[in-house]
Write a protein that holds these residues in place. Structure first.
Motif, PDB file in Angstrom:
ATOM      1  N   UNK A 203     -36.093 -19.324 -10.970  1.00  0.00           N
ATOM      2  CA  UNK A 203     -36.412 -20.682 -10.518  1.00  0.00           C
ATOM      3  C   UNK A 203     -35.858 -21.717 -11.496  1.00  0.00           C
ATOM      4  N   UNK A 204     -35.968 -21.434 -12.784  1.00  0.00           N
ATOM      5  CA  UNK A 204     -35.339 -22.306 -13.783  1.00  0.00           C
ATOM      6  C   UNK A 204     -35.215 -21.556 -15.103  1.00  0.00           C
ATOM      7  N   UNK A 205     -33.975 -21.341 -15.538  1.00  0.00           N
ATOM      8  CA  UNK A 205     -33.711 -20.575 -16.752  1.00  0.00           C
ATOM      9  C   UNK A 205     -32.849 -21.376 -17.708  1.00  0.00           C
ATOM     10  N   UNK A 206     -33.185 -21.277 -18.992  1.00  0.00           N
ATOM     11  CA  UNK A 206     -32.257 -21.704 -20.038  1.00  0.00           C
ATOM     12  C   UNK A 206     -31.307 -20.547 -20.316  1.00  0.00           C
ATOM     13  N   UNK A 293     -22.688 -15.798 -16.650  1.00  0.00           N
ATOM     14  CA  UNK A 293     -23.652 -16.886 -16.746  1.00  0.00           C
ATOM     15  C   UNK A 293     -23.018 -18.084 -17.433  1.00  0.00           C
ATOM     16  N   UNK A 294     -23.029 -19.214 -16.742  1.00  0.00           N
ATOM     17  CA  UNK A 294     -22.690 -20.467 -17.400  1.00  0.00           C
ATOM     18  C   UNK A 294     -23.865 -20.871 -18.282  1.00  0.00           C
ATOM     19  N   UNK A 295     -23.566 -21.347 -19.467  1.00  0.00           N
ATOM     20  CA  UNK A 295     -24.614 -21.698 -20.416  1.00  0.00           C
ATOM     21  C   UNK A 295     -25.045 -23.155 -20.268  1.00  0.00           C
ATOM     22  N   UNK A 296     -26.212 -23.449 -20.834  1.00  0.00           N
ATOM     23  CA  UNK A 296     -26.648 -24.831 -20.920  1.00  0.00           C
ATOM     24  C   UNK A 296     -25.697 -25.634 -21.791  1.00  0.00           C
ATOM     25  N   UNK A 297     -25.429 -26.868 -21.381  1.00  0.00           N
ATOM     26  CA  UNK A 297     -24.464 -27.690 -22.104  1.00  0.00           C
ATOM     27  C   UNK A 297     -24.843 -27.960 -23.539  1.00  0.00           C
ATOM     28  N   UNK A 298     -26.140 -27.955 -23.839  1.00  0.00           N
ATOM     29  CA  UNK A 298     -26.560 -28.196 -25.213  1.00  0.00           C
ATOM     30  C   UNK A 298     -26.231 -27.016 -26.119  1.00  0.00           C
TER      31      UNK A 298
END
Length: 430
Positions: A203-206, A293-298
């Motif tokens: 549902x929402x993952x870092x 997996x694309x990573x979080x931009x941070x």
């Protein structure tokens, strides 16, 4: 209705569902239907009273919006979507939410694909759980789930289950069953007595878990019987790191990922992370599933956010694709995997594909290329001048804290075997 064994991601009958999304409201949920032929396509979701028949044009894609009420919640519901066409079509789905979008390629109904493993990721917290959705095609479908989780008990119905325990369900035609957990469910094993689809994600993952911000991840799971042993993968264009998960279905699976060697047992995965901009070969003694997996931009200090993409194997490739960029994001990309000696014949929208961003590697004695392109917003046609030459394609896009990604095709080895079933789905065809 007639359906055959799965041989590629194009077909005439599909069934799917949408697991819980991060936001309760959506900009849109759309099907993008592509075909070489004029096609009459019927779409029904009886559980929400949705029925629509459309005629698509040839050699392009057509978008159809699905009501947001199709999104499921935990447990059993009647939220299946069934699609039937009089011609062979390909379909991908985009769930568009500001700040939390993702897409998935649909796979045709297969009569000989009773086994799946869940691919997901560690949730950001209990409010954004890891999840998988089972969608039944027929009445009296018996489901067996062997749970696998990184931590903690899983609540299904009113019962608490530990990792490694089995859960049995009986599902009826056009039903869906959603299982959620506050920890990663990757490696959970699902078998069925009759044809089903499995859609999984988070549902929402870092990505990685300590990087902000979280995003919705979703893909339809490729049945185990169509996994392969050889893949090539590279960083997503414009991103800083190549992050992969390799998932095993049997004990004693030996995998080479570039210079890294690992061994996996049933339901285990390995997360490979490399910041070098290289094409990475993946070879295994038993078939595996590979997710990127694309990573979080941070995390990589680049534009974008998490998404989950099923990677086509080097034997899972088609010769032609029609698609359109499925979100209003400003930055869209394509990665093409092809034998290097065949790359000159690639075209996009009538022009030769530029090879200015090309990475090469070898599997055994064969050299493969990954060609990465920036593409404009709109409809695209990617093809090879030799219609016998197959190549793999993934598409993806980014903006500040925005992302999506999915494959355009997952062709499998072997030819179709005639399998005929009659399915009576309540509908209101026009």
């Amino acid at each position: 209705m007639i359906f055959v064994s799965l041989t590629d991601s194009a077909g005439r009958q599909f069934i799917f569902g949408i697991p819980e999304t991060y936001n309760s409201s959506h900009d849109y949920i759309k099907l993008y239907i592509a075909s070489k032929d004029v096609s009459k396509v019927y779409i029904t979701a009886p559980g929400i009273g949705f029925n629509q028949t459309i005629t698509t044009l040839a050699n392009t894609s057509t978008a159809v919006a699905i009501p947001g009420s199709i999104v499921t919640t935990t447990g059993l519901s009647n939220k299946a979507v069934y699609v039937e066409s009089d011609q062979t079509i390909s379909i991908y789905v985009m769930v568009r939410e500001i700040g939390s979008s993702d897409g998935l390629l649909l796979l045709p109904i297969a009569d000989d694909a009773p086994e799946f493993f869940v691919a997901s990721y560690e949730p950001v917290d209990p409010t954004g759980p890891s999840q998988f959705l089972i969608i039944a095609l027929e009445d009296s479908t018996l489901i067996d789930i062997q749970l696998r989780t990184s931590a903690g008990p899983v609540i299904i119905g009113s019962q608490s289950y530990s990792s490694g325990q089995n859960v049995s369900l009986k599902m009826s035609k056009m039903q869906t069953y959603l299982v959620q957990h506050e920890h990663d469910l990757t490696g959970t094993h699902i078998t069925s007595s009759k044809p089903v689809s499995v859609v999984s994600g988070t549902k929402c993952a870092n990505v990685p878990h300590d990087a902000t911000s979280c995003d919705f991840l979703v893909e339809q799971m490729l049945p185990v019987s169509f996994w392969q042993r050889e893949y090539v993968c590279a960083k997503l264009k414009s991103r800083g790191t190549n992050r992969l998960r390799i998932l095993s279905s049997v004990d004693g699976t030996s995998v080479n990922i570039g210079a890294t060697h690992i061994k996996l047992n049933k339901g285990e995965f390995y997360e490979y992370v490399n910041s070098n901009d290289v094409a990475t070969p993946i070879e295994s003694n038993f078939p595996v599933l590979v997710l990127q997996y694309a990573e979080g931009g941070d995390h990589d200090s680049k534009r974008g956010d998490p998404s989950m993409i099923t990677i086509p194997s080097i034997n899972s490739q088609e010769a032609e694709y029609f698609y359109e960029t499925a979100t209003p994001l400003p930055y869209h990309y394509v990665s093409i995997t092809i034998r290097t000696d065949q790359a000159n014949g690639l075209h996009i929208d009538g022009s030769t594909v530029s090879r200015s961003d090309e990475l090469k590697t070898r599997i055994n004695t064969t050299e493969f290329s990954i060609i990465r392109l920036s593409v404009t917003v709109g409809k695209h046609h990617i093809y090879h001048v030799d219609t016998t030459v197959g190549f793999g394609v993934i598409v993806y896009g980014f903006d500040s804290r925005e992302s999506y990604g999915f494959p355009l095709g997952l062709t499998t080895q072997g030819g179709p075997r005639d399998t005929v079933r009659v399915l009576s789905v309540p509908d209101e065809r026009t």
